[in-house]
Design a protein around this motif. Structure first.
Motif, mmCIF file in Angstrom:
data_model
loop_
_atom_site.group_PDB
_atom_site.id
_atom_site.type_symbol
_atom_site.label_atom_id
_atom_site.label_comp_id
_atom_site.label_asym_id
_atom_site.label_seq_id
_atom_site.Cartn_x
_atom_site.Cartn_y
_atom_site.Cartn_z
ATOM 1 N N GLN A 292 0.835 -1.210 0.000
ATOM 2 C CA GLN A 292 0.000 0.000 0.000
ATOM 3 C C GLN A 292 0.868 1.257 0.000
ATOM 4 O OE1 GLN A 292 -2.404 -0.737 3.482
ATOM 5 N NE2 GLN A 292 -4.039 -1.710 2.312
ATOM 6 N N SER A 293 1.938 1.229 0.779
ATOM 7 C CA SER A 293 2.820 2.398 0.870
ATOM 8 C C SER A 293 3.533 2.666 -0.465
ATOM 9 C CB SER A 293 3.849 2.220 1.991
ATOM 10 O OG SER A 293 4.895 1.343 1.589
ATOM 11 N N LEU A 294 3.631 1.638 -1.298
ATOM 12 C CA LEU A 294 4.280 1.780 -2.608
ATOM 13 C C LEU A 294 3.288 2.124 -3.714
ATOM 14 C CD1 LEU A 294 6.648 -1.321 -2.335
ATOM 15 C CD2 LEU A 294 7.324 1.080 -2.140
ATOM 16 N N GLY A 295 2.009 2.251 -3.338
ATOM 17 C CA GLY A 295 0.995 2.685 -4.307
ATOM 18 C C GLY A 295 0.137 1.592 -4.901
ATOM 19 N N PHE A 296 0.313 0.351 -4.445
ATOM 20 C CA PHE A 296 -0.510 -0.749 -4.953
ATOM 21 C C PHE A 296 -1.899 -0.721 -4.332
ATOM 22 C CE2 PHE A 296 3.769 -2.332 -5.637
ATOM 23 C CZ PHE A 296 3.678 -3.078 -6.809
ATOM 24 N N ASN A 297 -2.883 -1.168 -5.089
ATOM 25 C CA ASN A 297 -4.170 -1.564 -4.524
ATOM 26 C C ASN A 297 -3.947 -2.952 -3.926
ATOM 27 O OD1 ASN A 297 -5.927 0.620 -5.854
ATOM 28 N ND2 ASN A 297 -4.783 -0.254 -7.561
ATOM 29 N N THR A 298 -4.602 -3.258 -2.819
ATOM 30 C CA THR A 298 -4.300 -4.525 -2.137
ATOM 31 C C THR A 298 -5.552 -5.276 -1.692
ATOM 32 O OG1 THR A 298 -4.147 -3.471 0.033
ATOM 33 C CG2 THR A 298 -2.098 -3.613 -1.236
ATOM 34 N N ILE A 299 -5.382 -6.587 -1.596
ATOM 35 C CA ILE A 299 -6.390 -7.459 -0.979
ATOM 36 C C ILE A 299 -5.668 -8.328 0.035
ATOM 37 C CG2 ILE A 299 -8.014 -9.361 -1.337
ATOM 38 C CD1 ILE A 299 -8.480 -8.267 -4.185
ATOM 39 N N HIS A 300 -6.068 -8.205 1.298
ATOM 40 C CA HIS A 300 -5.498 -9.030 2.373
ATOM 41 C C HIS A 300 -6.354 -10.291 2.482
ATOM 42 C CE1 HIS A 300 -4.333 -9.497 6.894
ATOM 43 N NE2 HIS A 300 -3.671 -10.317 6.103
ATOM 44 N N VAL A 301 -5.792 -11.424 2.119
ATOM 45 C CA VAL A 301 -6.535 -12.691 2.103
ATOM 46 C C VAL A 301 -6.481 -13.355 3.480
ATOM 47 C CG1 VAL A 301 -6.543 -15.051 1.191
ATOM 48 C CG2 VAL A 301 -6.254 -13.113 -0.358
ATOM 49 N N LEU A 302 -7.651 -13.633 4.014
ATOM 50 C CA LEU A 302 -7.814 -14.402 5.256
ATOM 51 C C LEU A 302 -8.553 -15.691 4.891
ATOM 52 C CD1 LEU A 302 -8.910 -11.362 7.435
ATOM 53 C CD2 LEU A 302 -6.663 -12.460 7.436
ATOM 54 N N PRO A 303 -8.607 -16.670 5.814
ATOM 55 C CA PRO A 303 -9.261 -17.940 5.460
ATOM 56 C C PRO A 303 -10.693 -17.795 4.938
ATOM 57 C CG PRO A 303 -8.014 -18.199 7.482
ATOM 58 C CD PRO A 303 -7.961 -16.736 7.139
ATOM 59 N N ASP A 304 -11.418 -16.767 5.370
ATOM 60 C CA ASP A 304 -12.821 -16.624 4.943
ATOM 61 C C ASP A 304 -13.009 -15.582 3.837
ATOM 62 O OD1 ASP A 304 -12.208 -14.440 6.468
ATOM 63 O OD2 ASP A 304 -14.051 -14.468 7.669
ATOM 64 N N THR A 305 -11.913 -15.112 3.240
ATOM 65 C CA THR A 305 -12.006 -14.085 2.195
ATOM 66 C C THR A 305 -12.629 -14.648 0.922
ATOM 67 O OG1 THR A 305 -10.093 -12.858 3.015
ATOM 68 C CG2 THR A 305 -10.666 -12.522 0.714
ATOM 69 N N ASP A 306 -13.599 -13.911 0.382
ATOM 70 C CA ASP A 306 -14.165 -14.233 -0.938
ATOM 71 C C ASP A 306 -13.361 -13.429 -1.955
ATOM 72 O OD1 ASP A 306 -15.615 -14.289 -3.319
ATOM 73 O OD2 ASP A 306 -17.543 -14.432 -2.285
ATOM 74 N N LEU A 307 -12.364 -14.067 -2.562
ATOM 75 C CA LEU A 307 -11.424 -13.359 -3.431
ATOM 76 C C LEU A 307 -12.122 -12.767 -4.655
ATOM 77 C CD1 LEU A 307 -8.542 -12.483 -4.001
ATOM 78 C CD2 LEU A 307 -8.117 -14.733 -5.020
ATOM 79 N N LYS A 308 -13.045 -13.502 -5.229
ATOM 80 C CA LYS A 308 -13.771 -13.007 -6.408
ATOM 81 C C LYS A 308 -14.509 -11.707 -6.069
ATOM 82 C CE LYS A 308 -17.076 -14.567 -9.944
ATOM 83 N NZ LYS A 308 -18.257 -13.701 -9.731
ATOM 84 N N GLN A 309 -15.189 -11.722 -4.944
ATOM 85 C CA GLN A 309 -15.947 -10.546 -4.502
ATOM 86 C C GLN A 309 -15.019 -9.350 -4.256
ATOM 87 O OE1 GLN A 309 -17.754 -10.483 -0.451
ATOM 88 N NE2 GLN A 309 -19.700 -10.428 -1.551
ATOM 89 N N LYS A 310 -13.871 -9.607 -3.614
ATOM 90 C CA LYS A 310 -12.913 -8.539 -3.327
ATOM 91 C C LYS A 310 -12.378 -7.923 -4.621
ATOM 92 C CE LYS A 310 -12.410 -8.631 1.273
ATOM 93 N NZ LYS A 310 -12.633 -7.459 2.124
#
Length: 203
Positions: free
Chosen positions: A177-195
Motif C-alpha cells: 500500500q505504501s508503494l501505491g498498490f491496490n491490495t487485498i489481504h486474504v484471510l481464510p474466509d475471504t471471498d477473493l472473487k468478490q474482493k
C-alpha cells in the motif's frame, strides 16, 4: 480505476503450506510441536532460506545451535513436500477465470529457490503466470523489503497504481500500500472473487 495487473502471493493465497501438516503426526504432542516451531524451527529461520540461503546451510546452522533437536531440524526440509498440503481451490478457480480476461497475471512469492520447483512441477495452475513469477530465494530479496516490489515493477514494466497485490501477510499488504498498490489481504474466509470485483475487476 484502471486495473491492468493482478499480482498473487502464493502461500496462504493459492497454496496451503504449514509445517504442522508434517509435525503433528511426527510429535503426536501439540505442545511440543508448537514449542519446536516457535523456538527452534521458527519463521525467522525459515525466512532466511526463502531469502536465498541454501537449505543444507540453514539446517547445519540450526543443528549447531540446538544439537538436542538435530533429528527434528533435519526432518524439516526432508519432509517439506508433506507440509505443502494442497492448493486453495476457491482461489485457484478465481485465478483460472482471470486467465481468460485481459488482465496480466504475476506472482510475487517468499519461497526457497530449492523448493519452489516442486510446486511448479506438481500444480499446473502455476503455468497460468507464463513465467512472470518473482521468487524471493532466486532474487535474494524478500517481502516486505520494498526492493522486491520495485524489481517486479521494473522487470515487467508495470505500474503499482494499475495493479492489485494479493497477500495473506499484513506486513506485506502495508508495504505494498505504501508503494501505491491496490491490495487485498486474504484471510481464510475471504471471498477473493468478490474482493476483486469491488475494484471493478470483471471475472
Amino acid at each position: 480505476m484502471n486495473i491492468k495487473n493482478i499480482i498473487f502471493d502464493f502461500g496462504g493465497v493459492l497454496m496451503d503450506w504449514n509445517p504442522r501438516y508434517f509435525f503433528k503426526d511426527y510429535f503426536n504432542d501439540d505442545e511440543k510441536m508448537e514449542y519446536f516451531l516457535e523456538n527452534i524451527a521458527q519463521d525467522e529461520w525459515n525466512i532466511e532460506q526463502d531469502k536465498g540461503r541454501p537449505l543444507a546451510e540453514g539446517t547445519e546452522i540450526q543443528v549447531k545451535k540446538f544439537p538436542e533437536w538435530e533429528k527434528e531440524i533435519r526432518a524439516f526440509y526432508d519432509n517439506w513436500t508433506i507440509m505443502l498440503k494442497s492448493d486453495i481451490p476457491q482461489n485457484v478457480e478465481v485465478l483460472r477465470k482471470l486467465k481468460n480476461t485481459d488482465y496480466h497475471l504475476f506472482g510475487l512469492t517468499n519461497w526457497s529457490a530449492e523448493t519452489f520447483p516442486y510446486a511448479l512441477e506438481n500444480y499446473d495452475f502455476f503455468q497460468l503466470f507464463d513465467g512472470k513469477i518473482v521468487v524471493s530465494g532466486t532474487e535474494k530479496l524478500i517481502k516486505p523489503d520494498p526492493k522486491i516490489w520495485h524489481l517486479l515493477l521494473e522487470r515487467y514494466n508495470i505500474r503499482a497504481e494499475e495493479s492489485i497485490f494479493i497477500d495473506d501477510n499484513q506486513k506485506n499488504i502495508e508495504m505494498a500500500q505504501s508503494l501505491g498498490f491496490n491490495t487485498i489481504h486474504v484471510l481464510p474466509d475471504t471471498d477473493l472473487k468478490q474482493k476483486l470485483e469491488s475494484f471493478g475487476v470483471k471475472i
